[in-house]
Design an enzyme around this catalytic site. Structure first.
Site, PDB file in Angstrom:
ATOM      1  N   GLU A 121       4.049 -15.670 -17.283  1.00  0.00           N
ATOM      2  CA  GLU A 121       3.692 -14.251 -17.290  1.00  0.00           C
ATOM      3  C   GLU A 121       2.909 -13.856 -16.050  1.00  0.00           C
ATOM      4  O   GLU A 121       3.142 -12.785 -15.477  1.00  0.00           O
ATOM      5  CB  GLU A 121       2.872 -13.932 -18.544  1.00  0.00           C
ATOM      6  CG  GLU A 121       2.439 -12.480 -18.609  1.00  0.00           C
ATOM      7  CD  GLU A 121       1.483 -12.212 -19.758  1.00  0.00           C
ATOM      8  OE1 GLU A 121       1.052 -11.056 -19.901  1.00  0.00           O
ATOM      9  OE2 GLU A 121       1.152 -13.164 -20.489  1.00  0.00           O
ATOM     10  N   ASP A 122       1.966 -14.709 -15.609  1.00  0.00           N
ATOM     11  CA  ASP A 122       0.996 -14.303 -14.589  1.00  0.00           C
ATOM     12  C   ASP A 122       1.189 -14.970 -13.239  1.00  0.00           C
ATOM     13  O   ASP A 122       0.429 -14.683 -12.300  1.00  0.00           O
ATOM     14  CB  ASP A 122      -0.432 -14.597 -15.075  1.00  0.00           C
ATOM     15  CG  ASP A 122      -0.809 -13.760 -16.285  1.00  0.00           C
ATOM     16  OD1 ASP A 122      -0.185 -12.699 -16.488  1.00  0.00           O
ATOM     17  OD2 ASP A 122      -1.720 -14.162 -17.032  1.00  0.00           O
TER      18      ASP A 122
END
Length: 720
Positions: A121-122
């Site tokens: 996600e990051d």
């Protein structure tokens, strides 16, 4: 997600200001210091991972730490340069989440996915990269957690957010385990958020994540989340509860004396057991205060007795009940009947020498691990036996709780997110579940049991067991007695559901008796479909392929007195003989007679209540007997009561069964239905008295009919 959940710059000062309990932070501080120094390995293991590895090895001595080391190095390098608002390296968050899971005994695959749960996600890490380096199983978990975090937690998005969360949980309960640990660490570090944002996150945690933690059996996470939410949403009540706990903390603990005496008793009995005093968390203390209006020192904790084997639990129970004064009403056996979330223990309460009541939990060490960690303690439910990766997609999970299967089923059939969200919140709001035993067939959970929320009815049980097929339920027997579908069930009830293939389906009144979303949604869908056509679906065809119908006419029988004169002889010369209408005797019933006005003798069955009443009044009986030929084949008249569940076409179906036996309907009466029960009274003329037993059997076989009795012996069932 996690990038917003930041540590306060001075956590101890923030906690003093908020009055919030602090978990043991020694391991997390060590992780934070090591993370600041980077990933420098020592003996092949990064310093920051050392504490996690030590805890993991405690639960899994043979664990492969190389996989964890590689996962940490990928996570650290990917998150390098990312900081939390507290100023700490971002890697401290996945490390903290992994430590929480390691302390609960999670297996290596879960910990590996936990270290990597934010990378896709990051950071620039892709799922393909995770799959190539760590295998399909880790990729599956990381993908599941990532999907949960791609949806905003705003109010408008909540329904669809938690629908996805539920689907992800259903495919692998470890996804939710990581999510719960992630939320716990974020709640621990919520101090620098704006108050309104803290309240919003705490509210979502309270509404959904805490109940899910309860249902997954992860009590260790659930209780700490409850206290953190309590401090944010109800700071005054939290402060008062904390003040009470601190007040009693300066006094001798009455539970310690009871525990010491219990240890001596068990040692003398030769039972190897640990006896501990287990403090209540703040929310639990607050609940006791609300329930009782006050608390004592003994209310701040419970005794926990840990033994080796199941049989030892009952041995401990016997000794404690023998040597202490037991509070019998507090006894519950969750070993013989585990709770819906895998929880097992014996619960009891005993009185101390000075009057204190000590609530006591008795369980094995294995039960204790499951009670604390729930599904996390069960390891990898998909572990392959041949060394290959488990397949992707929907997989059979032997540890998946039955309640989760039910939620997954009704969420698949509820396309509207708002309806789903409302139903989900209602279901999760149920704070207690009961176990009902089925005598007809196995259902969810252990063979022959259904798990339901407290207050559920027979309607809920029918849909929990049969799904859409419960539309054909026409009634139930609870603990051997006939019951309406609206009957509320209790823990341990024995249930037998009565099903019919030609039922007219649920009525709108069923909704008044539902407690579960599964039942409510299924009934609502059926009603919506039926209203769409203007009328309920037509009843299925009868046994012979065409709709059953009533006979075209009801032939009248002969005069009752004339029929009796040919059947019965009376010991009163010249008397007219009449068969009593209250009990309609037929050969070969045992009969007696009483003279009435006009020189008539009324013939009753010997068991007729009227016989007892007249004998009590001093009336003298007249001897009567059946003529010899009567027993062989003369016609007779009889009144039968048929008790049934109300449904369309019941009257024609019954009269068809009567006509098929060669009986004529002299008269029929139908009482108005009450709570779906109805009573039909038929006066019939039979060409041969010997056909009565087969007639009654044929009437009982009509769907919906649960009993047919002679008029004099009829007993009202239920509230009809």
């Amino acid at each position: 997600m996690s990038a917003e959940a930041t540590n306060p710059g001075n956590p101890e000062a923030a906690d003093r200001w908020r009055g919030r309990p602090r978990p043991a932070l020694r391991g997390l501080r060590r992780i934070g210091r090591a993370a600041l120094l980077g990933p420098a390995p020592r003996d092949g293991l990064p310093d920051a991972l050392e504490h996690v590895a030590k805890v993991h090895r405690h639960h899994h001595p043979d664990a492969d730490l190389d996989t964890l080391s590689r996962a940490y190095q990928l996570a650290e390098s990917s998150h390098r340069g990312q900081m939390r608002k507290s100023g700490e390296p971002y890697i401290t968050h996945p490390l903290a989440v992994t430590l929480i899971l390691a302390e609960l005994g999670a297996e290596t695959t879960t910990l590996t996915a936990s270290l990597l749960h934010d990378t896709v996600e990051d950071t620039e890490v892709t799922l393909d990269q995770v799959r190539a380096e760590f295998g399909t199983e880790v990729c599956y978990l990381v993908d599941g957690v990532t999907k949960l975090e791609k949806v905003d937690y705003g109010t408008a998005a909540e329904p669809e957010t938690f629908r996805k969360m539920l689907v992800a949980t259903g495919n692998d309960v470890r996804v939710m385990s990581i999510k719960l640990a992630d939320r716990l660490h974020n709640m621990r570090t919520l101090g620098v958020m704006r108050p309104e944002k803290q309240a919003r996150i705490a509210g979502v945690t309270l509404d959904v994540l805490i109940p899910l933690a309860e249902r997954l059996g992860v009590q260790a996470l659930k209780t700490e989340l409850e206290d953190l939410v309590f401090a944010i949403l109800h700071p005054e009540e939290y402060a008062e509860t904390r003040r009470l706990v601190e007040k009693y903390g300066g006094h001798p603990d009455p539970l310690a004396a009871i525990a010491a005496r219990a240890r001596t008793i068990l040692v003398d009995a030769g039972i190897d057991a640990q006896v501990l005093v287990r403090p209540r968390h703040f929310v639990s203390v607050h609940r006791v205060l609300l329930a009782r209006g006050r608390i004592t020192g003994a209310d701040l904790g419970r005794l926990l007795v840990l033994v080796a084997e199941d049989a030892d639990c009952y041995a401990v129970l016997g000794e404690l009940h023998t040597c202490f004064t037991p509070v019998v009403s507090e006894f519950k056996d969750f070993i013989a009947a585990p709770k819906f979330n895998l929880y097992q223990s014996l619960h009891t309460a005993v009185g101390g020498e000075t009057g204190e009541i000590a609530e006591t939990l008795i369980r094995t060490h294995r039960m204790h691990r499951v009670a604390e960690a729930g599904v996390i303690a069960l390891g990898n439910p998909y572990a392959p036996t041949d060394g290959a990766d488990a397949p992707e997609g929907e997989r059979a999970d032997p540890t998946r709780p039955g309640w989760l299967d039910r939620l997954l089923e009704w969420q698949r059939t509820t396309p509207d997110p708002d309806t789903f969200w409302t139903s989900l919140r209602d279901d999760l709001a149920q704070d207690r579940e009961i176990t009902v035993f089925c005598t007809d067939a196995a259902a969810d959970g252990p063979a022959g049991t259904i798990g339901l929320p407290a207050g559920a009815s027979c309607v809920d049980a029918a849909y929990a067991k049969h799904g859409e097929a419960a539309h054909g339920c026409i009634g139930a027997r609870v603990n051997g007695r006939l019951a309406t579908l609206g009957t509320v069930l209790h823990d341990g009830d024995n249930l037998h559901l009565l099903m019919a293939q030609d039922s007219a389906g649920p009525s709108p009144e069923w909704l008044d008796h539902t407690r579960t979303p599964a039942a409510r949604l299924a009934i609502s869908r059926w009603l919506a479909r039926s209203q769409g056509t203007g009328e309920p679906p037509a009843a299925p065809a009868g046994r012979h392929g065409e709709r059953r119908r009533a006979p075209a006419h009801r032939p009248a029988g002969p005069d009752r007195a004339g029929a009796a004169s040919g059947l019965v002889l009376a010991d009163l010369p010249g008397a007219t003989v009449r068969l009593a209408g209250c009990c309609t005797p037929v050969p070969p019933d045992t009969v007696t007679g009483f003279a009435v006005r006009g020189g008539t003798v009324t013939v009753h069955r010997a068991l007729c209540p009227a016989v007892a009443r007249m004998a009590a009044m001093g009336r003298q009986p007249v001897g009567v007997r059946w003529r010899g030929a009567a027993k062989g084949g003369h016609g007779c008249r009889v009144t039968l009561l048929a008790e049934a569940f109300s449904r369309p076409h019941l009257l024609p179906d019954l009269t068809e069964a009567i006509a098929a036996q060669g009986a004529a309907v002299v008269s029929a009466a139908v009482e108005p239905p009450h709570e779906q029960l109805v009573r039909h009274t038929y006066t019939l003329h039979l060409p041969n008295a010997s056909g009565l037993p087969s007639l009654m059997r044929a009437m009982r076989q009509v769907p919906g009919v649960f009993d047919v009795v002679r008029a004099a012996t009829a007993v009202r069932t239920g509230n009809c």
